[in-house]
Design a protein around this motif. Structure first.
Motif, PDB file in Angstrom:
ATOM      1  N   PHE A  23      -8.613  14.006 -35.895  1.00  0.00           N
ATOM      2  CA  PHE A  23      -7.331  13.603 -35.303  1.00  0.00           C
ATOM      3  C   PHE A  23      -7.380  13.793 -33.792  1.00  0.00           C
ATOM      4  O   PHE A  23      -7.905  14.790 -33.285  1.00  0.00           O
ATOM      5  CB  PHE A  23      -6.180  14.429 -35.884  1.00  0.00           C
ATOM      6  N   ASN A  24      -6.799  12.828 -33.065  1.00  0.00           N
ATOM      7  CA  ASN A  24      -6.804  12.903 -31.614  1.00  0.00           C
ATOM      8  C   ASN A  24      -5.480  12.359 -31.071  1.00  0.00           C
ATOM      9  O   ASN A  24      -4.956  11.354 -31.558  1.00  0.00           O
ATOM     10  CB  ASN A  24      -7.962  12.072 -31.035  1.00  0.00           C
ATOM     11  N   ALA A  25      -4.940  13.058 -30.069  1.00  0.00           N
ATOM     12  CA  ALA A  25      -3.732  12.607 -29.378  1.00  0.00           C
ATOM     13  C   ALA A  25      -4.011  12.579 -27.887  1.00  0.00           C
ATOM     14  O   ALA A  25      -4.552  13.536 -27.323  1.00  0.00           O
ATOM     15  CB  ALA A  25      -2.561  13.537 -29.676  1.00  0.00           C
ATOM     16  N   ALA A  26      -3.662  11.482 -27.229  1.00  0.00           N
ATOM     17  CA  ALA A  26      -3.892  11.317 -25.795  1.00  0.00           C
ATOM     18  C   ALA A  26      -2.589  10.927 -25.116  1.00  0.00           C
ATOM     19  O   ALA A  26      -1.876  10.033 -25.581  1.00  0.00           O
ATOM     20  CB  ALA A  26      -4.957  10.258 -25.534  1.00  0.00           C
ATOM     21  N   ILE A  27      -2.281  11.610 -24.020  1.00  0.00           N
ATOM     22  CA  ILE A  27      -1.112  11.293 -23.200  1.00  0.00           C
ATOM     23  C   ILE A  27      -1.598  10.973 -21.798  1.00  0.00           C
ATOM     24  O   ILE A  27      -2.372  11.740 -21.209  1.00  0.00           O
ATOM     25  CB  ILE A  27      -0.119  12.469 -23.158  1.00  0.00           C
ATOM     26  N   THR A  29       0.840  -1.196   0.000  1.00  0.00           N
ATOM     27  CA  THR A  29       0.000   0.000   0.000  1.00  0.00           C
ATOM     28  C   THR A  29       0.876   1.247   0.000  1.00  0.00           C
ATOM     29  O   THR A  29       1.363   1.671   1.053  1.00  0.00           O
ATOM     30  CB  THR A  29      -0.928   0.010   1.231  1.00  0.00           C
ATOM     31  N   PRO A  30       1.092   1.865  -1.162  1.00  0.00           N
ATOM     32  CA  PRO A  30       1.912   3.082  -1.188  1.00  0.00           C
ATOM     33  C   PRO A  30       1.187   4.248  -0.512  1.00  0.00           C
ATOM     34  O   PRO A  30      -0.039   4.321  -0.516  1.00  0.00           O
ATOM     35  CB  PRO A  30       2.107   3.342  -2.682  1.00  0.00           C
ATOM     36  N   ASP A  31       1.950   5.148   0.050  1.00  0.00           N
ATOM     37  CA  ASP A  31       1.377   6.334   0.686  1.00  0.00           C
ATOM     38  C   ASP A  31       1.028   7.416  -0.323  1.00  0.00           C
ATOM     39  O   ASP A  31       0.306   8.366   0.011  1.00  0.00           O
ATOM     40  CB  ASP A  31       2.351   6.910   1.720  1.00  0.00           C
ATOM     41  N   THR A  32       1.555   7.305  -1.542  1.00  0.00           N
ATOM     42  CA  THR A  32       1.266   8.286  -2.591  1.00  0.00           C
ATOM     43  C   THR A  32       1.056   7.568  -3.919  1.00  0.00           C
ATOM     44  O   THR A  32       1.784   6.645  -4.263  1.00  0.00           O
ATOM     45  CB  THR A  32       2.416   9.301  -2.744  1.00  0.00           C
ATOM     46  N   TYR A  33       0.061   8.003  -4.677  1.00  0.00           N
ATOM     47  CA  TYR A  33      -0.180   7.489  -6.031  1.00  0.00           C
ATOM     48  C   TYR A  33      -1.140   8.434  -6.741  1.00  0.00           C
ATOM     49  O   TYR A  33      -1.882   9.200  -6.103  1.00  0.00           O
ATOM     50  CB  TYR A  33      -0.735   6.061  -6.018  1.00  0.00           C
ATOM     51  N   GLY A  34      -1.118   8.423  -8.073  1.00  0.00           N
ATOM     52  CA  GLY A  34      -1.974   9.336  -8.819  1.00  0.00           C
ATOM     53  C   GLY A  34      -1.936   9.073 -10.309  1.00  0.00           C
ATOM     54  O   GLY A  34      -1.278   8.140 -10.784  1.00  0.00           O
ATOM     55  N   TYR A  35      -2.645   9.917 -11.062  1.00  0.00           N
ATOM     56  CA  TYR A  35      -2.760   9.721 -12.512  1.00  0.00           C
ATOM     57  C   TYR A  35      -2.915  11.074 -13.195  1.00  0.00           C
ATOM     58  O   TYR A  35      -3.251  12.095 -12.575  1.00  0.00           O
ATOM     59  CB  TYR A  35      -3.970   8.840 -12.842  1.00  0.00           C
ATOM     60  N   ILE A  36      -2.697  11.092 -14.502  1.00  0.00           N
ATOM     61  CA  ILE A  36      -2.945  12.264 -15.335  1.00  0.00           C
ATOM     62  C   ILE A  36      -3.344  11.792 -16.721  1.00  0.00           C
ATOM     63  O   ILE A  36      -2.863  10.756 -17.209  1.00  0.00           O
ATOM     64  CB  ILE A  36      -1.706  13.189 -15.403  1.00  0.00           C
ATOM     65  N   SER A  37      -4.263  12.529 -17.348  1.00  0.00           N
ATOM     66  CA  SER A  37      -4.705  12.208 -18.705  1.00  0.00           C
ATOM     67  C   SER A  37      -4.891  13.508 -19.466  1.00  0.00           C
ATOM     68  O   SER A  37      -5.618  14.408 -19.023  1.00  0.00           O
ATOM     69  CB  SER A  37      -6.033  11.425 -18.668  1.00  0.00           C
ATOM     70  N   LEU A  38      -4.201  13.629 -20.606  1.00  0.00           N
ATOM     71  CA  LEU A  38      -4.298  14.805 -21.471  1.00  0.00           C
ATOM     72  C   LEU A  38      -4.834  14.361 -22.822  1.00  0.00           C
ATOM     73  O   LEU A  38      -4.324  13.399 -23.418  1.00  0.00           O
ATOM     74  CB  LEU A  38      -2.932  15.462 -21.662  1.00  0.00           C
ATOM     75  N   ASN A  39      -5.865  15.066 -23.313  1.00  0.00           N
ATOM     76  CA  ASN A  39      -6.433  14.726 -24.609  1.00  0.00           C
ATOM     77  C   ASN A  39      -6.457  15.972 -25.492  1.00  0.00           C
ATOM     78  O   ASN A  39      -6.932  17.041 -25.079  1.00  0.00           O
ATOM     79  CB  ASN A  39      -7.846  14.174 -24.446  1.00  0.00           C
ATOM     80  N   TYR A  40      -5.918  15.837 -26.721  1.00  0.00           N
ATOM     81  CA  TYR A  40      -5.792  16.974 -27.631  1.00  0.00           C
ATOM     82  C   TYR A  40      -6.364  16.586 -28.991  1.00  0.00           C
ATOM     83  O   TYR A  40      -5.949  15.588 -29.589  1.00  0.00           O
ATOM     84  CB  TYR A  40      -4.315  17.369 -27.754  1.00  0.00           C
ATOM     85  N   SER A  41      -7.342  17.389 -29.466  1.00  0.00           N
ATOM     86  CA  SER A  41      -7.969  17.136 -30.768  1.00  0.00           C
ATOM     87  C   SER A  41      -7.924  18.415 -31.598  1.00  0.00           C
ATOM     88  O   SER A  41      -8.884  19.203 -31.607  1.00  0.00           O
ATOM     89  CB  SER A  41      -9.420  16.681 -30.590  1.00  0.00           C
TER      90      SER A  41
END
Length: 789
Positions: free
Chosen positions: A689-693, A672-684
Motif C-alpha cells: 500500500f502506498n499513499a502520496a500527497i 515570472t513569479p518571484d516565489t514558487y515551490g513544491y512538496i511531495s510526501l510518500n507514505y508506505s
C-alpha cells in the motif's frame, strides 16, 4: 561538414588503435570464471539490481527474487559495482579464477532520497552526485508515478527552480522556466544529445510520455555551459530506459478533467507498455515502450472555446545495446511520435470551418547511435550520431480562413566524439580531462500551401514563411582536479555558428563564441559541501519555439519575427551553494541552499506592433539597449526515516528584471513569479500500500492582456495574478498474482481545491495568451497496472 569528417575519421582512428590503448583484445577468451550471489537490504531481497564489473562493459541484473549469476568473467582481482534505485551504490573487490565459481552477497544501504545517486550530466561522465562540483538534481520514475504524470511536462514542477506553464488557451503551447528564464534559455537533451529541435520544443514537453524516461537530470545555471547554445538557464537531460533484465509492465488509466460545479468534465485516457529482454550471456539487450493517449478538449468558462486542447498521441520506441567486447558497447535508440492536437471550437467541423482553430499534427522520428570504448584503466572514448526529423501539419486560423494551413519540415542532427583521460599528475595533482568535438545543425522550412477560393474563383499559390539553416561546430576541453577536500573543474567551449535565412534576402549570420566555465567544491565535512561556479553562455539569434507558434483570435493574429539587426545574447552566471546531507540512525536528510545570479547582455525583448488591416500583429524580437539580471535563492529539503516515508520539497525566491523599462514601462519579466515551490510526501505503511500527497505553489506574476474587455485592446493592459496552491493525492494497492507478477490498482485527485484561473478570456475575439497558473483544474483519475514490477 569538414568538422563532421574530422569526427568520423577520429572515431575510426581510435577504434583501429584499440589494440594499442586497451589491455584486452576485442574478443575475450572463455574463462568459465563465474559469479553467483544475491542482493539484499536488511532482510529483504532487492529485485532487478544492476551488477557491473568495473572497467568493463560486462553487466548483469538480479532477477525478481534478488538473485543473479554471471559467467565467463575476466580472471584476477575485479571490482564489483552493485546499484539499485533507492539504495547506495556498493563497490567491493573479489578474486575471480578460471573454471571456478565465486559467491558474492551484496548488502545495500537505503538511499531513499537519492543523496548518493549516480548522475551523468555534470561532466558528461557517470559520477556520484555528492562528488560533482556542479549541483545535479534528478527526477526519478517514482516521483512520476506518485504525481500520476502522463507526460514529461507535469513532472518538471518537482525540481528546484523549475516551473511549467501553459501559454495558449487554444493549443496548449507550453514551456518550462528555469530560474525565472523562459523556455528557450534551457537546453533540452535526450541522453545528453541536443537533438530536441526548436520546432519539436513548441509542444515537446507534453509530447514525451513519462514511461519513456528512466530519469530526468537537471543542471541549473552556468554549470551546463559545456552543452552549448541555449544553456544559459540550465539543461534538462532526459535519460531513456536501459534494458537491464527481462521485465514487462502494462497500464491503463482514465482521468476526468475539470470536475467542479460549473465545469463539464472531459475524458483523458492513456495506455502505457514497457518491456525489456536480455540475452543469456548479457551481451545483447532490448527495451521497448509504447504509449497511447486520447484527451478530449476542456472548456473552463462555458463559452464554446477550449482552454485545454484535444490530444491524440501514439508513441513507440526502443533501445538496443550490443557489447562488442568486454570493454566496448554499441547502443541504438529510436522513437516515433505521432500526435494530433486541436483547440478552439466546433471540433466536429473541418478546421477551416471553425470560428477559431489551432491545430498541429506532429510526426517525429528520432534516432541515436552511440559507441563507447573503455581504454587503459579508467579512460573512455565515445562517438555518437543523433538525428531527429519533424514533419508538422498545422492550422492557425479564425473566421473560416482557408489560408491558415501550414507545412513545416525540420531536420536536426548532432554528431561528435568525446575522450576522457585520467592522468596521475597534471600541473599539481591527479586529474581527469574531458575533450570533444561536436557538429550540430538544423534545416527548417515552413510554408503555407496554396488553396482555391470558390467565391473569388481564384487559385492562391503557396507562400514560403521560413527557410532557415543553422550549423554549429564546437570543441570543448575540461579538466577536473581533486586535492584533499577540494575539487576544481575548469573548462572552455568554443562554438562557431552560421545561420542562413533564405526568406530574408539570403540573410546570413555568423558568430564565434568562447564559453569558459569553472566550478569549485570544498568538502567542509564528509556530509557538508560548499560549491561555487562561474560560466559564460550565449543564445544565437535563430528561430526558436515561440516563433513557430501563432496566437489566433477573431480580431488578431500574433506572429513572431526577429529584428534584422538582432545580435546574439550572452550571459555571465554565478552560483554558490551549501549542501548538507546526513544519515543519522534510520533517518536520511538533505538541505541545499543555492544562490544564483545571471546577467544578460543584449537580452532579447519583444516590441509589440499594432494590428494591420487583416488583424495581424507582429511581435518583433529585439535586443534591449541595456542588460537584464536574474537572481535568487533555491531551497531544497529532503528527508526520510526509512523506505516507508519520504519527504521531498523545494522553494525558489527570485527576481528577474531588465535594467531599463520595456513594454508597459515595466522592468519585471512577464509571466515570472518571484516565489514558487513544491512538496511531495510518500507514505508506505505496508509493502502493498502506498499513499502520496503532492503540492505546487505559484506566486503572483504579471500577465499582459490584449482582449475585447479593454477599451483599446491594441494598447493592452498588464494584470497581476493571484497565487495558487495545486495539491493532489494518490493511493495505490498492490495485489500479488504470482511470485513475480503484481497487479497495482491506483486512484487519486489532482488539484483537490481547484486552485485554477477564474478569469479566462472568452469568445471569438479572446486573447488566447491570457492564461496562467496551474496546468489543470481539479481532476479525478484511476488506473490499473500489471507487471513484474
Amino acid at each position: 561538414m569538414r568538422l563532421i569528417s574530422v569526427i568520423i575519421l577520429s572515431a575510426l582512428f581510435i577504434c583501429a588503435s584499440n589494440s594499442v590503448y586497451s589491455d584486452e583484445p576485442l574478443k575475450r577468451p572463455k574463462t568459465d570464471a563465474m559469479l553467483f550471489g544475491h542482493v539484499t537490504s536488511g532482510e529483504e531481497h532487492i529485485p532487478f539490481a544492476t551488477i557491473v564489473i568495473e572497467g568493463t562493459t560486462i553487466a548483469s541484473a538480479a532477477d525478481a527474487t534478488g538473485h543473479f549469476k554471471m559467467a565467463n568473467l575476466p580472471e584476477g582481482k575485479q571490482t564489483i559495482v552493485v546499484s539499485a534505485v533507492g539504495y547506495k551504490t556498493l563497490k567491493e573487490e573479489v578474486m575471480l579464477e578460471a573454471n571456478k565459481s565465486t559467491t558474492f552477497f551484496a548488502e545495500l544501504e537505503p538511499d531513499n532520497i537519492g543523496i548518493e545517486q549516480v548522475v551523468v550530466s555534470a561532466d558528461r561522465n557517470e559520477k556520484n552526485r555528492k562528488e560533482t562540483p556542479t549541483i545535479v538534481n534528478s527526477i526519478n520514475p517514482k516521483l512520476f508515478q506518485r504525481t500520476q504524470n502522463v507526460t514529461l511536462s507535469e513532472g518538471l514542477n518537482f525540481s528546484p527552480g523549475l516551473r511549467m506553464e501553459n501559454n495558449c488557451q487554444n493549443c496548449g503551447f507550453s514551456q518550462v522556466r528555469m530560474n525565472g528564464l523562459e523556455g528557450p534559455y534551457s537546453q533540452i537533451l535526450i541522453n545528453s544529445r541536443p537533438i530536441f529541435s526548436g520546432l519539436a520544443g513548441v509542444y515537446g514537453l507534453e509530447l514525451i510520455p513519462s514511461n519513456m524516461i528512466e530519469r530526468v537530470e537537471v543542471i541549473r545555471g552556468g554549470g551546463s555551459s559545456m552543452y552549448g547554445s541555449n544553456a544559459i538557464a540550465g539543461t534538462i537531460n532526459l535519460i531513456t530506459k536501459d534494458p537491464i533484465t527481462n521485465r514487462f509492465s502494462a497500464g491503463v488509466s482514465q482521468s476526468f478533467t475539470g470536475v467542479a460545479n460549473n465545469y463539464e468534465a472531459s475524458d483523458d485516457y492513456n495506455i502505457k507498455l514497457n518491456g525489456s529482454l536480455i540475452s543469456d550471456d548479457f551481451k545483447t539487450g532490448l527495451s521497448i515502450f509504447g504509449f497511447h493517449r486520447k484527451r478530449d478538449p476542456f472548456d473552463a468558462n462555458d463559452d464554446g472555446f477550449s482552454e485545454l486542447s484535444s490530444i491524440e498521441n501514439v508513441t513507440l520506441g526502443a533501445r538496443i545495446f550490443q557489447r562488442v567486447s568486454s570493454r566496448g558497447k554499441i547502443t541504438f535508440d529510436y522513437f516515433h511520435i505521432n500526435e494530433f492536437r486541436r483547440g478552439g471550437n466546433k471540433f466536429d467541423m473541418p478546421l477551416h470551418e471553425a470560428d477559431i482553430a489551432e491545430s498541429v499534427e506532429h510526426k517525429i522520428n528520432s534516432g541515436a547511435l552511440n559507441f563507447d570504448l573503455l581504454l587503459r584503466e579508467h579512460d573512455k572514448f565515445s562517438a555518437f550520431l543523433s538525428a531527429q526529423g519533424v514533419n508538422r501539419d498545422s492550422y492557425y486560423g479564425a473566421e473560416q480562413d482557408p489560408s491558415a494551413y501550414g507545412l513545416t519540415d525540420d531536420l536536426t542532427y548532432s554528431t561528435g566524439i568525446q575522450y576522457i583521460r585520467h592522468l596521475h599528475n597534471l600541473v599539481f595533482s591527479e586529474a581527469a580531462i574531458t575533450a570533444g568535438l561536436e557538429a550540430n545543425g538544423s534545416v527548417l522550412t515552413d510554408e503555407k500551401p496554396g488553396y482555391y477560393d470558390p467565391e473569388e474563383n481564384l487559385q492562391h499559390s503557396s507562400t514560403l514563411v521560413a527557410d532557415q539553416k543553422m550549423e554549429t561546430q564546437a570543441g570543448f576541453l575540461q579538466s577536473e582536479w581533486e586535492i584533499d577536500k577540494v575539487v576544481v573543474s575548469a573548462g572552455v567551449r568554443f562554438d562557431h555558428y552560421k545561420i542562413e535565412d533564405q526568406t530574408r534576402d539570403s540573410q546570413s549570420i555568423t558568430g564565434d563564441v568562447l564559453s569558459p566555465r569553472i566550478n569549485f567544491m570544498y568538502n567542509i565535512f564528509d556530509n557538508f559541501q560548499f560549491r561555487a561556479g562561474y560560466a559564460r553562455g550565449f543564445r544565437a539569434p535563430q528561430i526558436f519555439d515561440e516563433d513557430l507558434h501563432i496566437e489566433t483570435s477573431g480580431s488578431r493574429q500574433v506572429l513572431h519575427r526577429n529584428a534584422n539587426d538582432l545580435k546574439q545574447e550572452s550571459s555571465n552566471s554565478f552560483t554558490a551553494s551549501l549542501d548538507f546531507s546526513n544519515f543519522n540512525g534510520g533517518w536520511q536528510y538533505q538541505l541545499l541552499v543555492e544562490g544564483f545570479y545571471t546577467h544578460l547582455n543584449n537580452p532579447f525583448a519583444n516590441e509589440y506592433g499594432t494590428p494591420d488591416e487583416n488583424g495581424v500583429v507582429i511581435y518583433t524580437r529585439v535586443n534591449a539597449e541595456k542588460g537584464a539580471k536574474v537572481q535568487g535563492v533555491n531551497l531544497e529539503f529532503n528527508a526520510s526515516p526509512s523506505n516507508w516515508f519520504q519527504l521531498q520539497s523545494g522553494f525558489t525566491f527570485q527576481k528577474s528584471r531588465y535594467e531599463e523599462p520595456q513594454e508597459f514601462n515595466e522592468t519585471r519579466f512577464f509571466r515570472t513569479p518571484d516565489t514558487y515551490g513544491y512538496i511531495s510526501l510518500n507514505y508506505s505503511p505496508a509493502p502493498y500500500f502506498n499513499a502520496a500527497i503532492t503540492g505546487n505553489y505559484t506566486g503572483p506574476m504579471l500577465i499582459p492582456y490584449f482582449g475585447p474587455q479593454l477599451e483599446n485592446p491594441e494598447e493592452g493592459k498588464l494584470n497581476k495574478s493571484g497565487s495558487f496552491f495545486d495539491a493532489g493525492i494518490k493511493l495505490s494497492y498492490d495485489i500479488k498474482i504470482t511470485e513475480n507478477v503484481i497487479v497495482q490498482l491506483n486512484s487519486g485527485i489532482k488539484n483537490i481545491t481547484n486552485s485554477y484561473q477564474n478569469d479566462f478570456d472568452s469568445g471569438i475575439n479572446r486573447d488566447p495568451a491570457y492564461i496562467y497558473g496551474p496546468l489543470n483544474p481539479r481532476t479525478f483519475y484511476f488506473g490499473v497496472k500489471i507487471g513484474n514490477m
